[in-house]
Design a protein around this motif. Structure first.
Motif, PDB file in Angstrom:
ATOM      1  N   ASN A 103      -1.658  21.270   0.409  1.00 59.00           N
ATOM      2  CA  ASN A 103      -2.081  19.921   0.767  1.00 59.00           C
ATOM      3  C   ASN A 103      -1.435  18.963  -0.242  1.00 59.00           C
ATOM      4  O   ASN A 103      -0.489  19.323  -0.920  1.00 59.00           O
ATOM      5  N   SER A 104      -1.916  17.788  -0.378  1.00 60.34           N
ATOM      6  CA  SER A 104      -1.337  16.856  -1.351  1.00 60.34           C
ATOM      7  C   SER A 104      -2.522  16.137  -1.966  1.00 60.34           C
ATOM      8  O   SER A 104      -3.668  16.445  -1.659  1.00 60.34           O
ATOM      9  N   TYR A 105      -2.256  15.189  -2.811  1.00 60.21           N
ATOM     10  CA  TYR A 105      -3.355  14.322  -3.227  1.00 60.21           C
ATOM     11  C   TYR A 105      -3.808  13.575  -1.964  1.00 60.21           C
ATOM     12  O   TYR A 105      -2.988  13.282  -1.083  1.00 60.21           O
ATOM     13  N   PRO A 106      -5.102  13.276  -1.865  1.00 59.67           N
ATOM     14  CA  PRO A 106      -5.635  12.745  -0.597  1.00 59.67           C
ATOM     15  C   PRO A 106      -5.302  11.273  -0.402  1.00 59.67           C
ATOM     16  O   PRO A 106      -6.169  10.398  -0.562  1.00 59.67           O
ATOM     17  N   TRP A 107      -4.045  10.993  -0.066  1.00 60.62           N
ATOM     18  CA  TRP A 107      -3.562   9.614  -0.052  1.00 60.62           C
ATOM     19  C   TRP A 107      -4.332   8.711   0.905  1.00 60.62           C
ATOM     20  O   TRP A 107      -4.531   7.522   0.634  1.00 60.62           O
ATOM     21  N   ASP A 108      -4.785   9.272   2.020  1.00 61.77           N
ATOM     22  CA  ASP A 108      -5.544   8.441   2.972  1.00 61.77           C
ATOM     23  C   ASP A 108      -6.806   7.899   2.314  1.00 61.77           C
ATOM     24  O   ASP A 108      -7.148   6.726   2.439  1.00 61.77           O
ATOM     25  N   LYS A 109      -7.451   8.809   1.593  1.00 64.75           N
ATOM     26  CA  LYS A 109      -8.711   8.447   0.946  1.00 64.75           C
ATOM     27  C   LYS A 109      -8.462   7.522  -0.252  1.00 64.75           C
ATOM     28  O   LYS A 109      -9.309   6.709  -0.609  1.00 64.75           O
ATOM     29  N   LEU A 110      -7.288   7.661  -0.876  1.00 57.45           N
ATOM     30  CA  LEU A 110      -7.029   6.930  -2.125  1.00 57.45           C
ATOM     31  C   LEU A 110      -6.558   5.499  -1.890  1.00 57.45           C
ATOM     32  O   LEU A 110      -6.548   4.679  -2.801  1.00 57.45           O
ATOM     33  N   GLU A 111      -6.148   5.203  -0.679  1.00 61.73           N
ATOM     34  CA  GLU A 111      -5.664   3.839  -0.404  1.00 61.73           C
ATOM     35  C   GLU A 111      -6.773   2.834  -0.654  1.00 61.73           C
ATOM     36  O   GLU A 111      -7.915   3.048  -0.260  1.00 61.73           O
ATOM     37  N   GLY A 112      -6.414   1.764  -1.347  1.00 60.51           N
ATOM     38  CA  GLY A 112      -7.377   0.717  -1.652  1.00 60.51           C
ATOM     39  C   GLY A 112      -8.210   1.001  -2.887  1.00 60.51           C
ATOM     40  O   GLY A 112      -9.075   0.221  -3.249  1.00 60.51           O
ATOM     41  N   LYS A 113      -7.958   2.134  -3.533  1.00 60.00           N
ATOM     42  CA  LYS A 113      -8.778   2.531  -4.683  1.00 60.00           C
ATOM     43  C   LYS A 113      -8.012   2.335  -5.999  1.00 60.00           C
ATOM     44  O   LYS A 113      -6.789   2.233  -6.028  1.00 60.00           O
ATOM     45  N   ASN A 114      -8.809   2.276  -7.103  1.00 57.40           N
ATOM     46  CA  ASN A 114      -8.204   2.339  -8.441  1.00 57.40           C
ATOM     47  C   ASN A 114      -7.975   3.800  -8.788  1.00 57.40           C
ATOM     48  O   ASN A 114      -8.771   4.660  -8.406  1.00 57.40           O
ATOM     49  N   LEU A 115      -6.919   4.049  -9.541  1.00 55.37           N
ATOM     50  CA  LEU A 115      -6.613   5.449  -9.851  1.00 55.37           C
ATOM     51  C   LEU A 115      -6.413   5.663 -11.345  1.00 55.37           C
ATOM     52  O   LEU A 115      -5.795   4.841 -12.027  1.00 55.37           O
ATOM     53  N   LEU A 135       4.199   3.100  -7.161  1.00 55.79           N
ATOM     54  CA  LEU A 135       4.877   1.922  -7.700  1.00 55.79           C
ATOM     55  C   LEU A 135       5.973   1.415  -6.763  1.00 55.79           C
ATOM     56  O   LEU A 135       6.543   0.346  -6.995  1.00 55.79           O
ATOM     57  N   ASP A 136       6.291   2.187  -5.748  1.00 56.20           N
ATOM     58  CA  ASP A 136       7.307   1.747  -4.796  1.00 56.20           C
ATOM     59  C   ASP A 136       6.861   0.406  -4.198  1.00 56.20           C
ATOM     60  O   ASP A 136       5.705   0.241  -3.813  1.00 56.20           O
ATOM     61  N   PRO A 137       7.758  -0.568  -4.159  1.00 55.29           N
ATOM     62  CA  PRO A 137       7.374  -1.913  -3.688  1.00 55.29           C
ATOM     63  C   PRO A 137       6.635  -1.881  -2.351  1.00 55.29           C
ATOM     64  O   PRO A 137       5.738  -2.708  -2.108  1.00 55.29           O
ATOM     65  N   ALA A 138       6.969  -0.925  -1.503  1.00 55.64           N
ATOM     66  CA  ALA A 138       6.300  -0.869  -0.201  1.00 55.64           C
ATOM     67  C   ALA A 138       4.864  -0.373  -0.318  1.00 55.64           C
ATOM     68  O   ALA A 138       4.067  -0.525   0.603  1.00 55.64           O
ATOM     69  N   ASN A 139       4.537   0.265  -1.434  1.00 52.40           N
ATOM     70  CA  ASN A 139       3.225   0.909  -1.547  1.00 52.40           C
ATOM     71  C   ASN A 139       2.290   0.291  -2.581  1.00 52.40           C
ATOM     72  O   ASN A 139       1.075   0.471  -2.504  1.00 52.40           O
ATOM     73  N   ARG A 140       2.844  -0.423  -3.574  1.00 52.80           N
ATOM     74  CA  ARG A 140       2.022  -0.822  -4.718  1.00 52.80           C
ATOM     75  C   ARG A 140       0.779  -1.607  -4.296  1.00 52.80           C
ATOM     76  O   ARG A 140      -0.304  -1.437  -4.856  1.00 52.80           O
ATOM     77  N   SER A 141       0.933  -2.399  -3.256  1.00 52.78           N
ATOM     78  CA  SER A 141      -0.199  -3.241  -2.850  1.00 52.78           C
ATOM     79  C   SER A 141      -1.324  -2.435  -2.215  1.00 52.78           C
ATOM     80  O   SER A 141      -2.440  -2.928  -2.039  1.00 52.78           O
TER      81      SER A 141
END
Lengths: 281, 315, 351
Positions: A103-115, A135-141
């Motif tokens: 699997n991977s880190y749970p990116w769906d769950k992590l969106e919008g969260k502090n890490l 940190l990719d410009p498309a993802n940082r936000s």
């Protein structure tokens, strides 16, 4: 994958010595067949089997981010038969990669969260992939505050040093670099074990904050209470485990912790999940 | 209950009751006919379940390696010789042990008893030297001495060579015209015959390593077949790898093997693995006048060096 | 339900006829060892002694199997590129497989044929195979298959079930694959269904009665917690007795764990898989030397927990033990899974 045991053929494109003791090298691979590269689309936190015909395979976390196109990168510690052989290989040599696996880190769950990213030693590979991805410009936000605690034995043993110091200068990520000890008087960062620095520097828990931990068993063991002290609940602590693996696809049977297979059901588990399984890792 | 069982229970229980040992290692009754279970007793009550019969074939010295407790152990002749080995090889100390010696009249050969019947054995009883064996349709009374294991038939040390107490008077040792007939028969084969003999012998090996793990001599922390860096032996079923395992294991037992038969006893495929070790037992005797595990006072021939060694290879 | 009757005098003729369409596997006694093997062109399955030491799992899952090969010759265009070797997956038939072993195949399938990955070697062999079972008229004292979701006349995993009815076999045809096999063998005498099913039922009752009442219990395993069972005190004594060989795992029809090993010979490299065993400390030893199951107790516990708890929880398809009794019979120190199962089933942690 039609045959999940058959590795994609790859060529070694670049080899970089990663630490001062030369025990780690970073390998950049390109796929011999472009379509294999397209099939190999991974998420940060996954691993792959590096496959050397006649020598064997080793499961290694993928160090490059899904946002880095056209190649895959792995940082490999020289320890056994396969990794020792790999360390002697040259740019241009042909070998194989099987994956992405797990699997991977749970990116769906992590969106919008502090890490809070916590890593130690040479287990920083998939965390590097994660940081580059976020940190990719498309993802940082898509993410809130990002804190990173990363420690190694000594300054020369830190992986990806150039990138670390570059991130250090950015204001959209808080770096807490540490070493166990150093005699370098110019060392301007932390000195102390990862769990201690976590306790001192990591943000306090909030429902919006998740911690990702990847490191040697001993670091994981002591980081857990540090996070609990900061108030992190067992669903907010996400850990990436290692176990001995062969097949990487959940069939050969050796990497289980209870009924979970680290290779297929993991390697990423929440502490809550781990608390339900025997600690056989 | 036979007299040996009774005495073993009494002695073991007393040892535990009096606190002379922390545990006793013995045999318990198995769950299928002709099976016994090596087991540990920590209380007099547990020791009261120990048994002794002609199926106590495994070698209990195998359970001593690196233990730190004060241990009582039930030992027949061959077990006692392997206890000597263990002491000589520093795997346990004499002071840690209280040895309950069992004068042995031999253990039975299960495959040859099974071969008497078409059906499986449902009951096995020992009455003195007579064995009562039943299947669903059949029942036979046989003489135990006719169905001894091969190593028991040629055993010259039925009485324990080292002990703190005996469960019975010593038994009369066997006198044999030639204990090595079997080895000589193989020695007399020509090269091809001998090769074929060992090839056929190993045919069914599944590399489960039961022979190795039942052997009290095989206590290496990492066996050469398990070593991975460097890897000496392939792990598959290639005949050359299967052979390498058996050949090297046998040589590792040279001068140490007591011919206890635990390897054959454990083998699920009934492979006569002693065909390898027997030759080395014979060679040790002929070349060095050495029988393994008889004395605490002398080093085994293959772990000593003498300046007057007649061979030049070591100088 | 169609039942075919086969005169035993006609058996060998039919077997020979079927060889034109199938590679046959069956129980044979070789060098005093009974095994499931591929039958030689003049060899017949030993239907009188079908209870083999080793289970037929090797028909689909050989102890050593080449997965991939590559040339290391740098002048070859495809050097270091691993490919699957050509393997013959034309139809095979396993004759005389016992019902518990057929259930084992069905359970092993859950491991090798998953929604995420499909093991092509096992699955291709499975797809090619027809399983012609032989019911157990006289169960062994170590057979406890009825307690483990199978039984002497169970049909799960079979394409046909032969029942030895004296001078003839009554064959229940269970799948189109089974139908095809009998047609290739020329066994086409359809029996009176009611009459033959009644005969089969009689023999089945007789066999089950001979096994006696169930003495192995699994009913409470599902409700136990993994961690409670894992922490139970009985593993220690069991581990003392265990000599940590791999016999139980190798004779087991459901033990599927394997190792992957590379070998080279000259310029050719091959990747093999070999049966592996959780009894071996190497099974889980990390490259760093750390070993999560470095102690014998941990390994013994793993085997039973995997069979009787983890598998049950993971797949909800019963236990991963089919009750064939091989491990009970072949364990050099008579560790009896029936007793372990009952201990686990009745275990209540001390509060």
């Amino acid at each position: 994958m039609d045959n999940p045991y058959r590795p994609y053929p790859v060529r070694i494109d670049e080899i970089e010595i990663a630490t001062e003791d030369k025990s780690l090298k970073t390998f950049k691979f390109v796929f011999l067949n472009e379509e294999d590269g397209e099939k190999f689309s991974h998420r940060a936190g996954q691993f792959a089997e590096l496959s050397i015909p006649g020598k064997g395979e080793i499961p290694i976390g993928i160090a490059s981010s899904p946002t880095e196109k056209g190649f895959v990168k792995f940082t490999v510690f020289k320890t056994g038969v396969v990794t020792s052989y790999l360390h002697n290989m040259k740019v241009g040599d042909i070998m194989g990669i099987r994956g992405p696996l797990g699997n991977s880190y749970p990116w769906d769950k992590l969106e919008g969260k502090n890490l809070v990213i916590i890593g130690g030693g040479f287990a920083f590979t998939t965390l590097r992939a994660s940081i580059v991805y976020m940190l990719d410009p498309a993802n940082r936000s898509k993410f809130g505050k990002i804190d990173v605690v990363y420690g190694a034995r000594s300054p020369g043993m830190l992986l990806y040093r150039d990138e670390l110091f570059e991130w250090e200068r950015r204001d959209d990520i808080n770096m807490h670099i540490t070493v166990d000890g150093t005699d370098d008087p110019t060392w301007g960062y932390n000195v102390g074990f990862v769990p201690t620095i976590v306790e001192q520097k990591a943000p306090k828990a909030s429902p919006e904050t998740y911690a990702i931990v990847c490191g040697p068993p001993i670091m994981i063991k002591f980081t857990q209470p540090a996070l609990e002290k900061l108030g992190y609940g067992d669903e907010q602590i996400i850990m990436s485990l290692e176990n001995r693996m062969k097949c990487g696809i959940g069939m050969c049977g050796r990497c289980n912790i209870g009924k979970e297979l680290v290779c297929k059901d993991g390697p990423v588990f929440t502490l809550k999940e781990l608390n339900r399984t025997p600690r056989e890792y | 209950m036979n007299a040996y069982t009774e005495k073993i229970r009494e002695l073991s229980s007393n040892l535990l009751r009096e606190g002379k040992v922390d545990l006793v290692i013995g045999f318990k009754q198995g769950t299928v006919p002709m099976a016994t279970v090596p087991a540990i007793a920590r209380t007099p009550e547990e020791a009261a379940t120990f048994v002794w019969d002609a199926n106590c074939s495994l070698n209990l010295a195998n359970y001593l390696t690196n233990r730190t407790e004060k241990i009582g152990i039930i030992a027949k002749g061959c077990d006692s010789r392997n206890i000597v080995n263990h002491i000589v090889e520093n795997k346990i100390s004499r002071e840690q042990l209280y040895i309950i010696g069992v004068p042995c009249t031999g253990m039975v050969d299960k495959p040859s008893i099974r071969a008497l019947f078409d059906l499986e054995i449902t009951q096995f009883k020992e009455e003195g030297e007579t064995l009562l064996v039943k299947t669903l349709e059949n029942e036979l009374k046989i003489d135990k001495q006719d169905y001894l294991r091969a190593n028991c038939r040629t055993c010259m040390h039925r009485n324990p060579v080292i002990h703190d107490v005996l469960v019975a008077e010593p038994v009369v040792e066997q006198t044999l015209e030639d204990p090595f007939k079997d080895v000589k028969a193989i020695e007399q084969m020509d090269d091809d015959q001998r090769w074929n003999h060992f090839e056929t012998l190993l045919d069914g090996c599944i590399r489960c390593y039961a022979c190795r793990n039942a052997c009290p001599l095989c206590y290496c922390p990492t066996c050469f077949v398990d070593e991975s860096n460097p890897q000496w032996v392939g792990k598959g079923q290639d005949p050359s790898d299967v052979r390498t395992f058996h050949f090297l294991r046998a040589y590792h037992c040279a001068g140490r093997c007591t011919d206890c038969g635990a390897c054959e006893e454990a083998c699920p495929m009934d492979i006569r693995v002693r065909d390898f070790t027997r030759k080395l037992v014979k060679d040790s005797l002929e070349i060095y006048g050495w029988e393994a595990g008889l004395t605490l006072d002398q080093r085994p021939p293959l772990d000593t060096f003498k300046p007057d060694d007649p061979d030049a290879f070591i100088k | 339900m169609k039942v075919i009757q086969i005169d035993k005098n006609d058996w060998n003729r039919g077997i020979d006829a079927s060889r034109k369409a199938y590679h046959l596997f069956g129980p044979v006694t070789d060098n005093n060892q009974s095994m499931f093997k591929q039958l030689a062109p003049d060899q017949y399955p030993d239907m009188e002694k079908p209870d083999t030491i080793m289970s037929p799992k090797s028909v689909l899952f050989p102890q050593t199997e080449k997965l991939l090969g590559a040339t290391l010759d740098p002048t070859a265009e495809n050097h270091h590129i691993m490919e699957r070797p050509e393997t013959d997956y034309s139809p095979r038939a396993v004759i005389g497989i016992r019902p518990y072993d057929a259930r084992a195949v069905a359970l092993v399938k859950l491991n090798f044929d998953t929604p995420e990955y499909r093991d092509p070697y096992w699955c291709d062999a499975y797809a090619a195979t027809t399983f012609v079972g032989l019911a157990v008229n006289q169960p062994s004292v170590t057979d406890f298959s009825t307690a483990m979701g199978s039984g002497p006349f169970a049909e799960e995993g079979l394409d046909a079930l032969l029942v030895d009815a004296g001078d003839l076999y009554l064959a229940k045809v269970l799948t189109p694959k089974g139908e095809a096999f009998f047609s290739a063998a020329g066994f086409d005498t359809v029996a009176d269904t009611d009459e033959s099913l009644e005969k089969i039922e009689q023999l089945k009752n007789k066999a089950e009665t001979a096994m006696g009442p169930l003495a192995v219990f699994t009913d409470k395993l599902a409700q136990k917690s993994i961690l409670d069972l894992h922490g139970a005190p009985f593993w220690e004594d069991l581990a003392f007795t265990c000599i940590n060989c791999g016999t139980c795992t190798f004779v087991c029809p459901t033990c599927w764990c394997f190792d992957i090993q590379d070998e080279t010979k000259g310029n050719s490299a091959a990747r093999f898989r070999n049966w592996d065993t959780c009894m071996s400390p190497l099974f889980t030893k990390h490259g760093s030397g750390h070993n999560p199951r470095g102690e014998k107790t941990q390994r013994v516990r793993q085997r039973f927990m995997h069979k009787l708890k983890y598998f049950l929880d993971k797949y909800d398809s019963g236990t991963m033990c089919v009750g064939c009794g091989r491990c009970v019979e072949k364990c050099p120190v008579n560790i009896d899974i029936r007793q372990v199962c009952n201990k686990m089933n009745s275990y209540e942690p001390q509060k």
